[in-house]
Design a protein around this motif. Structure first.
Motif, PDB file in Angstrom:
ATOM      1  N   GLY A   6       0.865  -1.125  -0.055  1.00 50.29           N
ATOM      2  CA  GLY A   6       0.176   0.170  -0.237  1.00 50.29           C
ATOM      3  C   GLY A   6       0.821   1.283  -0.045  1.00 50.29           C
ATOM      4  N   LEU A   7       0.145   2.189  -0.323  1.00 47.94           N
ATOM      5  CA  LEU A   7       0.895   3.771  -0.311  1.00 47.94           C
ATOM      6  C   LEU A   7       1.135   4.064   1.228  1.00 47.94           C
ATOM      7  CD1 LEU A   7       1.766   6.197  -1.930  1.00 47.94           C
ATOM      8  CD2 LEU A   7      -0.283   6.928  -1.411  1.00 47.94           C
ATOM      9  N   ILE A  25     -11.950   3.957   3.374  1.00 45.37           N
ATOM     10  CA  ILE A  25     -12.494   4.867   2.238  1.00 45.37           C
ATOM     11  C   ILE A  25     -11.605   6.139   1.878  1.00 45.37           C
ATOM     12  CG2 ILE A  25     -14.365   6.517   1.235  1.00 45.37           C
ATOM     13  CD1 ILE A  25     -16.040   4.821   2.789  1.00 45.37           C
ATOM     14  N   GLU A  26     -11.153   6.258   0.872  1.00 49.51           N
ATOM     15  CA  GLU A  26     -10.232   7.543   0.528  1.00 49.51           C
ATOM     16  C   GLU A  26     -11.258   8.840   0.503  1.00 49.51           C
ATOM     17  OE1 GLU A  26      -6.666   7.963  -2.242  1.00 49.51           O
ATOM     18  OE2 GLU A  26      -8.527   8.925  -3.332  1.00 49.51           O
ATOM     19  N   VAL A  27     -11.031   9.706   1.269  1.00 45.28           N
ATOM     20  CA  VAL A  27     -11.895  10.844   1.355  1.00 45.28           C
ATOM     21  C   VAL A  27     -11.091  11.974   1.026  1.00 45.28           C
ATOM     22  CG1 VAL A  27     -13.713  12.126   2.711  1.00 45.28           C
ATOM     23  CG2 VAL A  27     -13.283   9.750   3.337  1.00 45.28           C
ATOM     24  N   ARG A  28     -11.762  12.681  -0.195  1.00 53.62           N
ATOM     25  CA  ARG A  28     -11.044  13.881  -0.568  1.00 53.62           C
ATOM     26  C   ARG A  28     -11.146  15.049   0.018  1.00 53.62           C
ATOM     27  NH1 ARG A  28      -7.709  11.752  -4.185  1.00 53.62           N
ATOM     28  NH2 ARG A  28      -7.445  13.970  -5.009  1.00 53.62           N
ATOM     29  N   SER A  49      -4.214   7.501   7.242  1.00 53.70           N
ATOM     30  CA  SER A  49      -3.267   8.343   6.324  1.00 53.70           C
ATOM     31  C   SER A  49      -3.856   9.641   6.148  1.00 53.70           C
ATOM     32  CB  SER A  49      -2.869   7.861   5.253  1.00 53.70           C
ATOM     33  OG  SER A  49      -3.810   7.892   4.086  1.00 53.70           O
ATOM     34  N   GLN A  50      -3.114  10.716   6.146  1.00 58.82           N
ATOM     35  CA  GLN A  50      -3.732  12.000   5.803  1.00 58.82           C
ATOM     36  C   GLN A  50      -2.641  12.853   4.886  1.00 58.82           C
ATOM     37  OE1 GLN A  50      -5.699  13.946   9.032  1.00 58.82           O
ATOM     38  NE2 GLN A  50      -6.191  15.782   7.780  1.00 58.82           N
ATOM     39  N   ARG A  51      -3.047  13.198   3.711  1.00 61.61           N
ATOM     40  CA  ARG A  51      -2.094  14.093   2.886  1.00 61.61           C
ATOM     41  C   ARG A  51      -2.919  15.329   2.615  1.00 61.61           C
ATOM     42  NH1 ARG A  51       1.898  10.709   0.932  1.00 61.61           N
ATOM     43  NH2 ARG A  51       2.079  11.722  -0.963  1.00 61.61           N
ATOM     44  N   ASN A  52      -1.921  16.056   1.650  1.00 60.56           N
ATOM     45  CA  ASN A  52      -2.737  17.343   1.236  1.00 60.56           C
ATOM     46  C   ASN A  52      -4.296  17.417   0.662  1.00 60.56           C
ATOM     47  OD1 ASN A  52      -0.418  18.581   2.179  1.00 60.56           O
ATOM     48  ND2 ASN A  52       0.512  18.592   0.040  1.00 60.56           N
ATOM     49  N   TYR A  53      -4.272  16.418  -0.350  1.00 55.00           N
ATOM     50  CA  TYR A  53      -5.502  16.332  -0.840  1.00 55.00           C
ATOM     51  C   TYR A  53      -6.748  15.289  -0.588  1.00 55.00           C
ATOM     52  CZ  TYR A  53      -2.565  18.634  -4.186  1.00 55.00           C
ATOM     53  OH  TYR A  53      -1.734  19.557  -4.898  1.00 55.00           O
ATOM     54  N   TYR A  54      -6.258  14.332   0.396  1.00 52.02           N
ATOM     55  CA  TYR A  54      -7.379  13.380   1.141  1.00 52.02           C
ATOM     56  C   TYR A  54      -6.714  12.782   2.195  1.00 52.02           C
ATOM     57  CZ  TYR A  54      -3.811  10.097  -0.735  1.00 52.02           C
ATOM     58  OH  TYR A  54      -2.811   9.368  -0.752  1.00 52.02           O
ATOM     59  N   GLN A  55      -7.849  11.874   2.837  1.00 51.37           N
ATOM     60  CA  GLN A  55      -7.182  11.280   3.917  1.00 51.37           C
ATOM     61  C   GLN A  55      -8.027   9.676   3.745  1.00 51.37           C
ATOM     62  OE1 GLN A  55     -10.824  13.200   6.675  1.00 51.37           O
ATOM     63  NE2 GLN A  55      -8.609  13.479   7.393  1.00 51.37           N
ATOM     64  N   ASP A  56      -7.433   8.725   4.340  1.00 50.67           N
ATOM     65  CA  ASP A  56      -7.681   7.438   4.325  1.00 50.67           C
ATOM     66  C   ASP A  56      -8.593   7.012   5.695  1.00 50.67           C
ATOM     67  OD1 ASP A  56      -7.079   6.139   1.666  1.00 50.67           O
ATOM     68  OD2 ASP A  56      -5.184   6.883   2.333  1.00 50.67           O
TER      69      ASP A  56
END
Length: 389
Positions: A183-184, A351-354, A377-384
């Motif tokens: 996974g990423l 769920i990947e949430v934008r 996970s949490q990134r600039n454009y989304y969170q899992d």
């Protein structure tokens, strides 16, 4: 030259020290001097070959190893070293011949068997590879690499349960090396902490090629899970079926119940492919531009067949879902609107949430009696986000 009167054996020792220090040109010069003094000095030819390997001069190394074998055809090590170089060159038939000779001379040295197994594996001679790896593990049962390699071959042979046994064994021996994340950013390993049981069942929508950034490969290989993979892009579906033969693979874009067409337009962007309706036109353009730059690919538009997630679950008579993994680049809520939660109820949903959609997603999930239990996970454009029923 300053080495007058020094024996070939002493020159060999000096050359070996230089080789270990990385002073390869100097080492090579001394090996040649040793050979001039004693043209039948097999060790000098062998170690000269080693020095050429370190310089990535593989053709030269082959010549020196062959000379060593001519002088001493009873050294397993010389055959092994020659086999290693030939394998690096992709000359697998010759590599197998030399590894086989090394094993015949010294059958109980695990490394010779292991490399013979790897060469058979690369030639797709799976039964021969399995035989070698089993012999290695009889000699050295705690070789994590050979457990892992055996698991890989058994997986290719679709001997699923035994493959899982050896994946687990490799991970137990060396977790950092063989508890492998697909996974990423290790998302699948974070997820596995919540799914700490064997023989589960998953649905993964947005499966790509079945391996890249997959949230379910780890569960399949290390926990004996099975499931259904759903991917809309036809070229990726072919790869997915090849990479995940144990799973059912469906070629659809998932849509809500009220979608009234048979097809939908998708922008191909490999791991970031999306349906046109997933975002605003401007957001789609930015998303595709960013995805193409990151992955160094070209995009194209393709029409793909559509269905609801409910239809696929009914088609395959799914009785239990332990995990629904949903990563469809902004179209997640619409996919969930094609699932009857009274009929099918995943235990967990990843769920990947934008960005900006978390409140809507939480509201929908709460309405069907799911609660968010973790942000994995949490990134600039989304969170899992992991939801549990």
């Amino acid at each position: 030259m300053g080495n007058e009167g020094i024996s070939a054996g002493e020159l060999l020792k000096q050359a070996n020290q230089l080789k270990r220090a990385g002073r390869l040109d100097e080492a090579i010069a001394l090996y040649h001097q040793a050979i001039e003094i004693n043209p039948n000095f097999a060790w000098a030819y062998n170690n000269l070959g080693d020095a050429f390997v370190k310089q990535d001069k593989l053709d030269e190394a082959v010549v020196e190893y062959q000379k060593a074998i001519e002088i001493n055809p009873n050294s397993a090590l010389y055959y092994y070293n020659l086999g290693e170089v030939l394998a690096q060159q992709g000359k697998l038939n010759k590599a197998v011949d030399n590894f086989t000779k090394a094993v015949e001379i010294q059958p109980y040295f695990y490394k010779f068997q292991s490399n013979l197994g790897q060469a058979f594996h690369r030639k797709n001679l799976l039964d021969s590879a399995i035989s070698c790896y089993r012999k290695v593990l009889a000699i050295k049962p705690y070789s994590g690499m050979d457990c892992y390699n055996l698991a890989e071959v058994l997986y290719k042979k679709q001997e699923w349960e035994e493959a899982v046994t050896f994946y687990k064994r490799a991970a137990k021996i060396s977790p950092q090396k063989f508890k492998k994340s697909f996974g990423l950013n290790g998302l699948d390993l974070k997820l596995a902490d919540y799914l700490n049981f064997d023989n589960g069942f998953f649905i993964e929508a947005g499966a790509n090629n079945g391996i890249s950034q997959s949230n379910t490969v780890f569960l399949e290989r290390y926990r004996n899970w099975t499931g259904v993979l759903i991917e809309p892009i036809p070229d990726l579906v072919k790869l997915c079926r090849h990479n995940r033969p144990r799973c059912v693979v469906e070629n659809y874009a998932l849509v809500p119940f009220n979608y009234d067409r048979d097809e939908i337009d998708m922008h191909y962007c490999n791991l970031m492919s999306l349906v046109k309706q997933a975002m605003s036109e401007e957001e789609v353009k930015k998303h595709i531009k960013r995805g193409c730059e990151l992955q160094k690919i070209e995009t194209y538009v393709v029409k793909v067949p559509v269905t609801t997630l409910n239809f696929i679950l009914e088609k395959h008579k799914v009785k239990r879902i332990d995990l629904l993994s949903l990563d469809v680049e902004g179209f997640e809520l619409q996919v969930l609107q094609g699932l009857n939660f009274n009929q099918f109820r995943p235990r967990f949903m990843l769920i990947e949430v934008r960005q900006g959609q978390r409140q809507k997603m939480d509201s929908f999930c709460n309405s069907v009696s799911y609660r968010a239990v973790a942000e994995l996970s949490q990134r600039n454009y989304y969170q899992d986000v992991l939801y549990e029923s």
